[in-house]
Design a protein around this motif. Structure first.
Motif, PDB file in Angstrom:
ATOM      1  N   SER A 172       0.827  -1.211   0.000  1.00 25.39           N
ATOM      2  CA  SER A 172       0.000   0.000   0.000  1.00 25.39           C
ATOM      3  C   SER A 172       0.856   1.253   0.000  1.00 25.39           C
ATOM      4  O   SER A 172       0.559   2.222  -0.727  1.00 25.39           O
ATOM      5  N   TRP A 173       1.918   1.254   0.788  1.00 22.04           N
ATOM      6  CA  TRP A 173       2.755   2.452   0.905  1.00 22.04           C
ATOM      7  C   TRP A 173       3.527   2.717  -0.389  1.00 22.04           C
ATOM      8  O   TRP A 173       3.639   3.861  -0.822  1.00 22.04           O
ATOM      9  N   VAL A 174       4.055   1.668  -0.997  1.00 24.47           N
ATOM     10  CA  VAL A 174       4.774   1.847  -2.260  1.00 24.47           C
ATOM     11  C   VAL A 174       3.831   2.375  -3.338  1.00 24.47           C
ATOM     12  O   VAL A 174       4.181   3.294  -4.103  1.00 24.47           O
ATOM     13  N   LEU A 175       2.630   1.830  -3.406  1.00 27.49           N
ATOM     14  CA  LEU A 175       1.655   2.325  -4.375  1.00 27.49           C
ATOM     15  C   LEU A 175       1.310   3.788  -4.110  1.00 27.49           C
ATOM     16  O   LEU A 175       1.232   4.609  -5.047  1.00 27.49           O
ATOM     17  N   ALA A 176       1.097   4.135  -2.852  1.00 27.74           N
ATOM     18  CA  ALA A 176       0.767   5.519  -2.511  1.00 27.74           C
ATOM     19  C   ALA A 176       1.914   6.458  -2.852  1.00 27.74           C
ATOM     20  O   ALA A 176       1.696   7.564  -3.364  1.00 27.74           O
ATOM     21  N   ALA A 177       3.148   6.027  -2.585  1.00 32.66           N
ATOM     22  CA  ALA A 177       4.299   6.874  -2.867  1.00 32.66           C
ATOM     23  C   ALA A 177       4.492   7.082  -4.360  1.00 32.66           C
ATOM     24  O   ALA A 177       4.687   8.218  -4.827  1.00 32.66           O
ATOM     25  N   VAL A 178       4.408   6.004  -5.134  1.00 34.25           N
ATOM     26  CA  VAL A 178       4.649   6.100  -6.578  1.00 34.25           C
ATOM     27  C   VAL A 178       3.538   6.891  -7.264  1.00 34.25           C
ATOM     28  O   VAL A 178       3.792   7.843  -8.020  1.00 34.25           O
ATOM     29  N   VAL A 179       2.291   6.511  -7.002  1.00 35.26           N
ATOM     30  CA  VAL A 179       1.166   7.193  -7.651  1.00 35.26           C
ATOM     31  C   VAL A 179       1.090   8.645  -7.207  1.00 35.26           C
ATOM     32  O   VAL A 179       0.894   9.555  -8.035  1.00 35.26           O
ATOM     33  N   GLY A 180       1.240   8.891  -5.913  1.00 32.73           N
ATOM     34  CA  GLY A 180       1.168  10.263  -5.420  1.00 32.73           C
ATOM     35  C   GLY A 180       2.269  11.139  -5.979  1.00 32.73           C
ATOM     36  O   GLY A 180       2.021  12.294  -6.363  1.00 32.73           O
ATOM     37  N   ALA A 181       3.496  10.616  -6.041  1.00 30.45           N
ATOM     38  CA  ALA A 181       4.607  11.411  -6.577  1.00 30.45           C
ATOM     39  C   ALA A 181       4.416  11.703  -8.061  1.00 30.45           C
ATOM     40  O   ALA A 181       4.673  12.828  -8.513  1.00 30.45           O
ATOM     41  N   LEU A 182       3.957  10.709  -8.822  1.00 30.85           N
ATOM     42  CA  LEU A 182       3.745  10.924 -10.259  1.00 30.85           C
ATOM     43  C   LEU A 182       2.627  11.936 -10.516  1.00 30.85           C
ATOM     44  O   LEU A 182       2.774  12.848 -11.342  1.00 30.85           O
ATOM     45  N   VAL A 183       1.511  11.783  -9.805  1.00 29.40           N
ATOM     46  CA  VAL A 183       0.395  12.717  -9.980  1.00 29.40           C
ATOM     47  C   VAL A 183       0.804  14.131  -9.568  1.00 29.40           C
ATOM     48  O   VAL A 183       0.528  15.109 -10.286  1.00 29.40           O
ATOM     49  N   GLY A 184       1.470  14.254  -8.429  1.00 27.44           N
ATOM     50  CA  GLY A 184       1.897  15.570  -7.976  1.00 27.44           C
ATOM     51  C   GLY A 184       2.900  16.212  -8.910  1.00 27.44           C
ATOM     52  O   GLY A 184       2.830  17.424  -9.182  1.00 27.44           O
ATOM     53  N   PHE A 185       3.822  15.413  -9.448  1.00 28.08           N
ATOM     54  CA  PHE A 185       4.832  15.958 -10.355  1.00 28.08           C
ATOM     55  C   PHE A 185       4.207  16.409 -11.665  1.00 28.08           C
ATOM     56  O   PHE A 185       4.533  17.482 -12.187  1.00 28.08           O
ATOM     57  N   VAL A 186       3.298  15.598 -12.200  1.00 31.48           N
ATOM     58  CA  VAL A 186       2.659  15.954 -13.476  1.00 31.48           C
ATOM     59  C   VAL A 186       1.800  17.203 -13.316  1.00 31.48           C
ATOM     60  O   VAL A 186       1.862  18.136 -14.137  1.00 31.48           O
ATOM     61  N   LEU A 187       1.005  17.272 -12.255  1.00 29.49           N
ATOM     62  CA  LEU A 187       0.160  18.448 -12.047  1.00 29.49           C
ATOM     63  C   LEU A 187       0.987  19.684 -11.724  1.00 29.49           C
ATOM     64  O   LEU A 187       0.627  20.799 -12.118  1.00 29.49           O
ATOM     65  N   GLY A 188       2.097  19.502 -11.030  1.00 30.95           N
ATOM     66  CA  GLY A 188       2.924  20.639 -10.658  1.00 30.95           C
ATOM     67  C   GLY A 188       3.671  21.258 -11.814  1.00 30.95           C
ATOM     68  O   GLY A 188       4.187  22.385 -11.699  1.00 30.95           O
ATOM     69  N   GLN A 189       3.735  20.569 -12.952  1.00 30.44           N
ATOM     70  CA  GLN A 189       4.398  21.128 -14.118  1.00 30.44           C
ATOM     71  C   GLN A 189       3.649  22.340 -14.671  1.00 30.44           C
ATOM     72  O   GLN A 189       4.236  23.186 -15.338  1.00 30.44           O
ATOM     73  N   SER A 190       2.356  22.422 -14.394  1.00 30.96           N
ATOM     74  CA  SER A 190       1.535  23.514 -14.911  1.00 30.96           C
ATOM     75  C   SER A 190       0.920  24.279 -13.745  1.00 30.96           C
ATOM     76  O   SER A 190       0.263  23.685 -12.875  1.00 30.96           O
ATOM     77  N   GLN A 191       1.142  25.578 -13.701  1.00 32.49           N
ATOM     78  CA  GLN A 191       0.531  26.392 -12.669  1.00 32.49           C
ATOM     79  C   GLN A 191      -0.995  26.329 -12.751  1.00 32.49           C
ATOM     80  O   GLN A 191      -1.690  26.322 -11.727  1.00 32.49           O
ATOM     81  N   PHE A 192      -1.506  26.283 -13.978  1.00 29.41           N
ATOM     82  CA  PHE A 192      -2.960  26.257 -14.158  1.00 29.41           C
ATOM     83  C   PHE A 192      -3.563  24.982 -13.574  1.00 29.41           C
ATOM     84  O   PHE A 192      -4.494  25.036 -12.770  1.00 29.41           O
TER      85      PHE A 192
END
Length: 269
Positions: A85-105
């Motif tokens: 569960s923790w590995v899934l949360a870390a990987v998915v959360g980091a990828l989603v946060g990184f992708v969304l953070g690329q755009s201010q909008f």
């Protein structure tokens, strides 16, 4: 010919002893847990109550539980599901946060919904998981995953969106490729925040897993805790609470030590 001691030039300092510093930092992390156990022992001695055992009685109850094969299987199962569960949360959360953070909008668009979803008590949604996924391990993994994924996504998204513009201009000036930009500039800049997010996510994921095991599992630390409560085994209850706390505290202290070393290297206090 006389031997002369070689001395360092005036005004210079001896290099710090990293091993001693690391040992002092690790001991410093153990101060609060040790104080809590000490206070627990004093309060238990003052109350002298059968329903409030001290640390020694809790340890004895834990030892009795650990000798049971069923309890050993529960520990192994909980640790396995926690890692997944923790590995899934870390990987998915980091990828989603990184992708969304690329755009201010897009980071502004998704920031409020993510915070809203994070604030919803996940316990109220657990019956939905049971209806969709059943009583097996998938429902427990998803429930624990949802407890830990949102902090990682929000922290990584915020750190990516507010990254120092000087680093971006440096990457542009060096004409780095996208992969070089990510590995040489972005990831080192985000690493302290990612470590904080992983540390927070671990405790929340563990909490979600224990809650799920208390509600519907037939095996696991949460189920064992419910069984001890139902049978009014006071020492075993205290011992299991202590054991769960130690399982959560060990990795958190290790991640906190790594986090401090990384922040010291990059000059963050």
């Amino acid at each position: 010919m006389t031997d002369r001691a070689v001395t360092a030039p005036p005004g210079t300092k001896n290099p710090p002893n990293r091993a001693a510093g690391a040992a002092r930092g690790f001991l410093g992390l153990l101060v609060v847990p040790c104080v809590l156990v000490f206070v627990w022992a004093i309060v238990a001695a003052l109350l002298d109550s059968l329903v409030f055992p001290g640390p020694l009685q809790a340890a004895e109850g834990l030892i009795d539980d650990l000798q049971r094969p069923a309890y050993q299987e529960s520990v192994i199962t909980s640790i396995r599901l926690l890692i997944i569960s923790w590995v899934l949360a870390a990987v998915v959360g980091a990828l989603v946060g990184f992708v969304l953070g690329q755009s201010q909008f897009w980071s502004k668009v998704f920031q409020t919904p993510l915070f809203a979803l994070y604030s919803i008590p996940k316990v109220t949604l657990y019956p939905v998981f049971l209806l969709l996924l059943g009583l097996g391990e998938p429902s427990r993994i998803v429930f624990a995953f949802l407890h830990g994924v949102f902090p990682v996504a929000l922290l990584v998204m915020g750190a990516t969106a507010t990254m120092d513009t000087k680093l971006v201009r440096l990457a542009d000036a060096l004409k780095l490729t996208w992969w070089q930009r990510v590995t040489k500039i972005v990831l080192p800049a985000l690493l302290p925040t990612v470590l904080v997010a992983l540390r927070i996510s671990f405790g929340l994921t563990f909490l979600g897993l224990v809650l799920a095991e208390m509600f519907s599992a037939d095996i696991g630390l949460g189920r064992e805790l419910v069984n001890n409560v139902a049978n009014v085994r006071i020492e075993q209850i205290a011992g299991q609470v202590l054991f769960i706390g130690l399982l959560a505290l060990g990795p958190v202290l290790a991640m906190l030590a790594v986090e401090r070393r990384v922040k010291a290297r990059v000059g963050i206090r």
